[in-house]
Write a protein that holds these residues in place. Sequence first.
Motif, PDB file in Angstrom:
ATOM      1  N   GLU A 196      42.358  29.114  39.045  1.00 42.02           N
ATOM      2  CA  GLU A 196      41.036  28.509  39.216  1.00 42.02           C
ATOM      3  C   GLU A 196      40.714  28.233  40.685  1.00 42.02           C
ATOM      4  N   ASN A 197      41.726  28.082  41.514  1.00 41.49           N
ATOM      5  CA  ASN A 197      41.500  27.941  42.942  1.00 41.49           C
ATOM      6  C   ASN A 197      41.101  29.264  43.586  1.00 41.49           C
ATOM      7  N   ALA A 288      36.804  34.992  48.591  1.00 39.02           N
ATOM      8  CA  ALA A 288      37.375  35.575  49.798  1.00 39.02           C
ATOM      9  C   ALA A 288      38.639  34.800  50.177  1.00 39.02           C
ATOM     10  N   ASP A 289      39.638  35.528  50.641  1.00 36.70           N
ATOM     11  CA  ASP A 289      40.891  34.890  51.045  1.00 36.70           C
ATOM     12  C   ASP A 289      40.624  33.970  52.233  1.00 36.70           C
ATOM     13  N   ASP A 293      45.015  28.525  53.240  1.00 35.51           N
ATOM     14  CA  ASP A 293      45.177  28.111  51.851  1.00 35.51           C
ATOM     15  C   ASP A 293      46.645  28.185  51.448  1.00 35.51           C
ATOM     16  N   PRO A 294      47.069  27.366  50.489  1.00 28.92           N
ATOM     17  CA  PRO A 294      48.441  27.471  49.997  1.00 28.92           C
ATOM     18  C   PRO A 294      48.681  28.848  49.373  1.00 28.92           C
ATOM     19  N   VAL A 298      48.552  34.518  42.981  1.00 37.48           N
ATOM     20  CA  VAL A 298      47.729  34.988  41.873  1.00 37.48           C
ATOM     21  C   VAL A 298      47.171  36.347  42.279  1.00 37.48           C
ATOM     22  N   SER A 299      47.216  37.312  41.382  1.00 41.46           N
ATOM     23  CA  SER A 299      46.607  38.608  41.673  1.00 41.46           C
ATOM     24  C   SER A 299      45.108  38.430  41.890  1.00 41.46           C
TER      25      SER A 299
END
Length: 308
Positions: A196-197, A288-289, A293-294, A298-299
Amino acid sequence: MQLQLSVERAADDRHTARLLRSWFGGAFEAMGGRLRESLLVAEPLSDDVLRRRPRHDPYGRPGEVWGHSMTGVRGPRGLRHDAKAFSLRSWTAFLQGLDDVPFTADLNVVTLDREGFPNALPMFTVTSALNEEFAPQMREHDGRWLFLNVGFDPNWLADPAYQKATLAFVRTVADDCNPAYGEISYDRGSGRTAFENVFDGRPSRTVLESRRTLRGYAWLTICPEEVGDRLGGVDGLRAGGAFVEVDKLAGGGYWLLATEDFRDFDQEAAERIFPVLAPALRAGDAYADIPGDPPYYVSRRNAAELKG
């Protein structure tokens, strides 16, 4: 890090109270680590720090451990909180008070910073909260869903003994409550799953569909029975070779562990999991990456690719 579990509140509050006591008491004992040990040495802490301390006065000396428990109860004037500094006496009273299922409950253990305020790492939290999502067709909050969470230091999982104690605790609770979802993953404090993140998702809404649509996956994934059955049960979930452990939970649901050691869980492991679980995941494009972020692991593929 977060350990999260979502379950449906039982019709009998005695069952929910028993679950909450298992969650709070078990998490504190199994996962509290050296913060728990330090807190037990320091207790009893004084409620004067919460109620009579001048705002700018420190809680204690830098490096010491501070802890308190708190419940939140809905009333005619909104949510009313009651906080108690940690002592064995107040902790026992907190656990007993869960008979009257609160809207929220928290145990917070934190290190005091260089000025003596509870802002330093490591921190440890155990929480529960009823779902706040408003259901217009019911004209009330959908409070039948219970979010359970433990927040803890990622570095603690470098210890295989801590991993083992954590998994043993989670398994004991999950076997007893037929969960709708659960995972151990990196967190941003939002209560969202790792999926969800990355793909957006508001837990108060996604939980409403959680027995039909899987909320995500992580190093440990607890999959609801309805979804796991649709994915082929134990045999179907093992067939992809994505998990080192696939078990049926005693009370309903599936236990999916991606790697024996948390330190071996990475993006490659997540990509192995994706095709196994994608038919049950919510379709959509990833955000978008974002640098910094941690590592959610997740694919970023759209689950629509593998939906039948």
